[in-house]
Design an enzyme around this catalytic site. Structure first.
Site, PDB file in Angstrom:
ATOM      1  N   THR A 148       0.835  -1.201   0.000  1.00 56.50           N
ATOM      2  CA  THR A 148       0.000   0.000   0.000  1.00 56.50           C
ATOM      3  C   THR A 148       0.868   1.248   0.000  1.00 56.50           C
ATOM      4  O   THR A 148       1.945   1.278   0.580  1.00 56.50           O
ATOM      5  CB  THR A 148      -0.927   0.010   1.225  1.00 56.50           C
ATOM      6  OG1 THR A 148      -0.151  -0.197   2.407  1.00 56.50           O
ATOM      7  CG2 THR A 148      -1.972  -1.081   1.110  1.00 56.50           C
ATOM      8  N   ASP A 149       0.378   2.303  -0.642  1.00 58.09           N
ATOM      9  CA  ASP A 149       1.138   3.522  -0.862  1.00 58.09           C
ATOM     10  C   ASP A 149       1.095   4.420   0.373  1.00 58.09           C
ATOM     11  O   ASP A 149       0.410   4.135   1.359  1.00 58.09           O
ATOM     12  CB  ASP A 149       0.565   4.259  -2.076  1.00 58.09           C
ATOM     13  CG  ASP A 149       1.566   5.239  -2.675  1.00 58.09           C
ATOM     14  OD1 ASP A 149       2.710   5.262  -2.219  1.00 58.09           O
ATOM     15  OD2 ASP A 149       1.173   5.986  -3.588  1.00 58.09           O
ATOM     16  N   LYS A 150       1.799   5.519   0.310  1.00 56.58           N
ATOM     17  CA  LYS A 150       1.877   6.480   1.405  1.00 56.58           C
ATOM     18  C   LYS A 150       0.478   6.932   1.832  1.00 56.58           C
ATOM     19  O   LYS A 150      -0.337   7.331   1.009  1.00 56.58           O
ATOM     20  CB  LYS A 150       2.700   7.694   0.967  1.00 56.58           C
ATOM     21  CG  LYS A 150       2.775   8.805   2.003  1.00 56.58           C
ATOM     22  CD  LYS A 150       3.563   9.990   1.464  1.00 56.58           C
ATOM     23  CE  LYS A 150       3.571  11.144   2.459  1.00 56.58           C
ATOM     24  NZ  LYS A 150       4.306  12.329   1.936  1.00 56.58           N
ATOM     25  N   VAL A 152      -2.050   5.271   2.767  1.00 59.51           N
ATOM     26  CA  VAL A 152      -3.142   4.324   2.511  1.00 59.51           C
ATOM     27  C   VAL A 152      -3.302   3.384   3.710  1.00 59.51           C
ATOM     28  O   VAL A 152      -2.319   2.903   4.272  1.00 59.51           O
ATOM     29  CB  VAL A 152      -2.881   3.523   1.227  1.00 59.51           C
ATOM     30  CG1 VAL A 152      -3.974   2.470   1.012  1.00 59.51           C
ATOM     31  CG2 VAL A 152      -2.798   4.469   0.031  1.00 59.51           C
ATOM     32  N   HIS A 295      -1.005   3.670  -7.988  1.00 58.15           N
ATOM     33  CA  HIS A 295      -1.903   4.815  -8.202  1.00 58.15           C
ATOM     34  C   HIS A 295      -3.078   4.504  -9.113  1.00 58.15           C
ATOM     35  O   HIS A 295      -3.872   5.399  -9.422  1.00 58.15           O
ATOM     36  CB  HIS A 295      -1.132   6.022  -8.769  1.00 58.15           C
ATOM     37  CG  HIS A 295      -0.018   6.481  -7.895  1.00 58.15           C
ATOM     38  ND1 HIS A 295       1.118   7.097  -8.405  1.00 58.15           N
ATOM     39  CD2 HIS A 295       0.159   6.392  -6.560  1.00 58.15           C
ATOM     40  CE1 HIS A 295       1.933   7.380  -7.405  1.00 58.15           C
ATOM     41  NE2 HIS A 295       1.384   6.963  -6.280  1.00 58.15           N
TER      42      HIS A 295
END
Length: 430
Positions: A148-150, A152, A295
């Site tokens: 998972t991204d920043k 999230v 994204h």
């Protein structure tokens, strides 16, 4: 050859008796040893054989016993302490991602804190893994379903690893974790299980204030806005267009239009009924797919918002799957949550074999719902109120040019994938 000196022979035997096994071995190997003979008795076996069998001090048995005892003592000093057997397990992890630079640990970099930094630390401190496994996560075969991204969050992240199954393992791990990171479940799995490779699909949800769907002529943050059934119906019609296999090269970076890994399969995508929190109306968009690129989901949401608000025509959806480059806006990361991961094929093969449990987490659903209500949803609501992340992003939509039709460069228009962007599920990083 002359008669041996009996006094010298007796002295040698006395020294043999008093010495240790290693000295005795040296005496035997001495050049004189081969020339020393003892008188034999008629009708009897060699005296040394009889004395060795009888346990005569200084005989063969004493030598062997002493040597065995010495080896045993040396072995006891070098033998490591017994350790518990390691077992392959999966952990159901929930976390609020605000303040973290994603899920995946960046070994050697303390500047950007990740969820795995806190998780690995808790595993070591609780006694589940040795300290050197925390330094090199490959030693415990660690794998996560999604990077998972920043910012999230996750309500149903699953990681696989080998641990010592200590008593009260979940309680001990959680005691070393902050309250916004919880281990909600544990299950034994097959030895070769890999949470990323065995994952058939992932379900994400995206929580956003419904004023994001208000027409562009209205106030960018009108808290009195309420989503009408007609607008919700249109939103769901547009979201349903994503279902199936499409080329999502415009929904990520570093992907050319002809790269096979840009093709992704979406099983479903829809928006649920809105609800109110602290005077604001919110809605949750859910999307289930085999895998997602970095994204990708945020851009899928961003493009639908741009269409519903009137900044882009509906035809831009169809164009975005072609080879031409389309300017697709990326919605904020705040509202994105990894809801659930799916292991249908694994469950069919091993879920009912009598040895392993199916990875469906039905018994943990109450814990998952409670964690979302206590940590994830309040974080999204309060951050939206304090930082106005959605409102600020909506104000940037007019700068996007949705009518541009710049074609990709001649040839394939491909670009080499970065180490964090493999093919298939390797890129599940949203």
């Amino acid at each position: 050859m002359g008669v041996p000196d009996l006094r010298a022979l007796a002295g040698a035997l006395r020294r043999w008796t008093a010495c240790g096994p290693w000295t005795a071995r040296l005496l035997c190997s001495h050049p004189m040893a081969g020339n020393v003979k003892t008188p034999s008795t008629v009708g009897s076996r060699h005296p040394s054989d009889r004395k060795a069998r009888g346990g005569w001090p200084g005989g063969t048995r004493t030598w062997e016993d002493s040597e065995h005892q010495a080896k045993k003592l040396r072995g006891s000093e070098e033998e490591p302490r017994p350790r518990l057997p390691k077992r392959k397990i999966v952990l159901l992890v929930a976390y609020a991602g605000k303040g973290y630079h994603g899920m995946q640990r960046n070994v050697g970099s303390s500047q950007f804190k990740t969820i795995e930094d806190d998780l690995v630390s808790a595993l070591v401190r609780s006694g589940c893994i040795p300290e050197n496994h925390g330094e090199d996560m490959r030693k415990m075969s660690f794998q996560r379903c999604a990077r998972t991204d920043k910012g999230v969050s996750a309500a149903g992240q699953v990681v696989s690893l080998k641990v010592w199954l200590i008593d009260d393992i979940l309680e001990k791990i959680n005691s070393h974790l902050p309250s916004h990171i919880r281990i909600l479940g544990l299950k034994r799995v097959t030895g070769g299980f890999n949470s990323k490779n065995k994952c058939d699909a992932r379900t994400y949800c995206y929580m956003l204030p419904t004023f994001a769907f208000a027409h562009k002529d209205r106030d960018v943050q009108d808290e009195t806005y309420r989503l009408s059934p007609e607008t919700l119906q249109r939103v769901n019609r547009l979201l349903a267009c994503y279902k199936g296999t499409h080329n999502f090269h415009n929904f990520t970076s570093q992907k050319g239009p002809r790269e096979p890994s840009a093709q992704r399969y979406i099983l479903e995508m829809f928006c649920e009924e809105p609800f109110e929190r602290e005077g604001l109306e919110f809605a949750v968009i859910k999307v289930k797919g085999q895998s997602f690129m970095m994204h990708q989901i945020r851009k899928m949401v961003g493009l639908v918002v741009a269409i519903v608000k009137g900044y882009a025509p509906e035809s831009v959806l169809e164009r975005s799957w072609g080879e031409e480059k389309v300017d697709v806006p990326k919605a904020p990361g705040l509202g994105l949550v990894l809801e659930r991961v799916h292991f249908e094929k694994y469950n069919q093969r091993f879920g009912n074999d009598g040895l392993h449990e199916p990875l469906d987490w039905a018994q943990e659903e109450g814990k998952v719902a409670a964690f979302k209500e206590e940590h994830i949803y309040p974080t999204i609501v309060s951050t939206e109120r304090d930082e106005r992340s959605m409102a600020q992003w909506l104000s940037t939509l007019p700068v996007h040019d949705f009518s541009a039709t710049a074609l990709a460069a001649a040839g394939t228009g491909t670009k080499a994938s970065s180490p964090q962007e493999g093919s298939g599920g390797d890129e599940d990083t949203d």
